[in-house]
Design a protein around this motif. Sequence first.
Motif, PDB file in Angstrom:
ATOM      1  N   UNK A  13      23.194   7.455  -9.477  1.00 52.07           N
ATOM      2  CA  UNK A  13      23.627   6.780 -10.705  1.00 52.07           C
ATOM      3  C   UNK A  13      24.012   5.325 -10.403  1.00 52.07           C
ATOM      4  N   UNK A  14      24.722   5.109  -9.303  1.00 52.71           N
ATOM      5  CA  UNK A  14      25.127   3.744  -8.944  1.00 52.71           C
ATOM      6  C   UNK A  14      23.920   2.843  -8.687  1.00 52.71           C
ATOM      7  N   UNK A  15      22.903   3.373  -8.030  1.00 52.99           N
ATOM      8  CA  UNK A  15      21.689   2.588  -7.779  1.00 52.99           C
ATOM      9  C   UNK A  15      20.958   2.274  -9.082  1.00 52.99           C
ATOM     10  N   UNK A  16      20.933   3.242  -9.975  1.00 50.83           N
ATOM     11  CA  UNK A  16      20.288   3.033 -11.276  1.00 50.83           C
ATOM     12  C   UNK A  16      21.046   1.958 -12.055  1.00 50.83           C
ATOM     13  N   UNK A  17      22.375   2.040 -12.083  1.00 49.45           N
ATOM     14  CA  UNK A  17      23.180   1.044 -12.788  1.00 49.45           C
ATOM     15  C   UNK A  17      23.016  -0.346 -12.189  1.00 49.45           C
ATOM     16  N   UNK A  18      22.928  -0.430 -10.866  1.00 51.42           N
ATOM     17  CA  UNK A  18      22.716  -1.732 -10.225  1.00 51.42           C
ATOM     18  C   UNK A  18      21.372  -2.313 -10.652  1.00 51.42           C
ATOM     19  N   UNK A  62      19.132   7.469 -16.569  1.00 54.87           N
ATOM     20  CA  UNK A  62      20.574   7.608 -16.386  1.00 54.87           C
ATOM     21  C   UNK A  62      21.161   8.599 -17.396  1.00 54.87           C
ATOM     22  N   UNK A  63      20.715   8.523 -18.652  1.00 52.51           N
ATOM     23  CA  UNK A  63      21.189   9.485 -19.663  1.00 52.51           C
ATOM     24  C   UNK A  63      20.816  10.913 -19.279  1.00 52.51           C
ATOM     25  N   UNK A  64      19.596  11.098 -18.788  1.00 52.64           N
ATOM     26  CA  UNK A  64      19.176  12.432 -18.351  1.00 52.64           C
ATOM     27  C   UNK A  64      20.072  12.944 -17.221  1.00 52.64           C
ATOM     28  N   UNK A  65      20.324  12.084 -16.240  1.00 50.82           N
ATOM     29  CA  UNK A  65      21.152  12.478 -15.089  1.00 50.82           C
ATOM     30  C   UNK A  65      22.558  12.860 -15.549  1.00 50.82           C
ATOM     31  N   UNK A  66      23.128  12.061 -16.427  1.00 48.26           N
ATOM     32  CA  UNK A  66      24.482  12.336 -16.909  1.00 48.26           C
ATOM     33  C   UNK A  66      24.529  13.626 -17.727  1.00 48.26           C
ATOM     34  N   UNK A  67      23.506  13.862 -18.534  1.00 52.14           N
ATOM     35  CA  UNK A  67      23.449  15.097 -19.326  1.00 52.14           C
ATOM     36  C   UNK A  67      23.333  16.307 -18.414  1.00 52.14           C
ATOM     37  N   UNK A  68      22.518  16.203 -17.377  1.00 50.89           N
ATOM     38  CA  UNK A  68      22.381  17.310 -16.435  1.00 50.89           C
ATOM     39  C   UNK A  68      23.704  17.577 -15.719  1.00 50.89           C
ATOM     40  N   UNK A  69      24.366  16.519 -15.293  1.00 45.72           N
ATOM     41  CA  UNK A  69      25.649  16.689 -14.605  1.00 45.72           C
ATOM     42  C   UNK A  69      26.674  17.336 -15.533  1.00 45.72           C
ATOM     43  N   UNK A  76      19.722  15.279  -9.836  1.00 48.47           N
ATOM     44  CA  UNK A  76      18.536  14.836  -9.102  1.00 48.47           C
ATOM     45  C   UNK A  76      17.251  15.466  -9.625  1.00 48.47           C
ATOM     46  N   UNK A  77      17.378  16.469 -10.488  1.00 41.99           N
ATOM     47  CA  UNK A  77      16.194  17.080 -11.094  1.00 41.99           C
ATOM     48  C   UNK A  77      15.695  16.297 -12.305  1.00 41.99           C
ATOM     49  N   UNK A  78      16.447  15.293 -12.735  1.00 42.65           N
ATOM     50  CA  UNK A  78      16.002  14.440 -13.845  1.00 42.65           C
ATOM     51  C   UNK A  78      14.769  13.670 -13.398  1.00 42.65           C
ATOM     52  N   UNK A  79      13.841  13.500 -14.294  1.00 42.21           N
ATOM     53  CA  UNK A  79      12.594  12.808 -13.962  1.00 42.21           C
ATOM     54  C   UNK A  79      12.415  11.585 -14.848  1.00 42.21           C
ATOM     55  N   UNK A  80      11.973  10.510 -14.214  1.00 41.01           N
ATOM     56  CA  UNK A  80      11.675   9.296 -14.970  1.00 41.01           C
ATOM     57  C   UNK A  80      10.508   9.578 -15.903  1.00 41.01           C
ATOM     58  N   UNK A  81      10.672   9.179 -17.144  1.00 47.13           N
ATOM     59  CA  UNK A  81       9.609   9.369 -18.125  1.00 47.13           C
ATOM     60  C   UNK A  81       8.723   8.139 -18.163  1.00 47.13           C
TER      61      UNK A  81
END
Length: 91
Positions: A13-18, A62-69, A76-81
């Motif tokens: 998430x931090x890398x995505x936000x950066x 990032x939204x997918x990752x946060x929803x999964x968490x 980490x199972x979130x996939x870029x669309x």
Amino acid sequence: MSDQADKRRHLTDDQILKHINDLETEERELRSKLSSGQLNPETEQPRLAAIEVELDQFWDLLRQRRARAAAHQNPDDAEARSAAQVEGYLG
């Protein structure tokens, strides 16, 4: 899955936000230079459009990752669309 999508899958998430912050900075600088006439809109418009799409893709990831968490699933199972998928949202 494309190589680029696979690389995005392994970002934190931090890398995505950066990356989002870096893209937003580039977008602001580009828009400022375009509005002040420092750059040619015809040559810079494709980069600006690419930044906008990439921002949408990273925000979506990032939204997918946060929803999964939040659902106690592995983020980490979130996939870029794809750009077409992300840009095709109706809201």
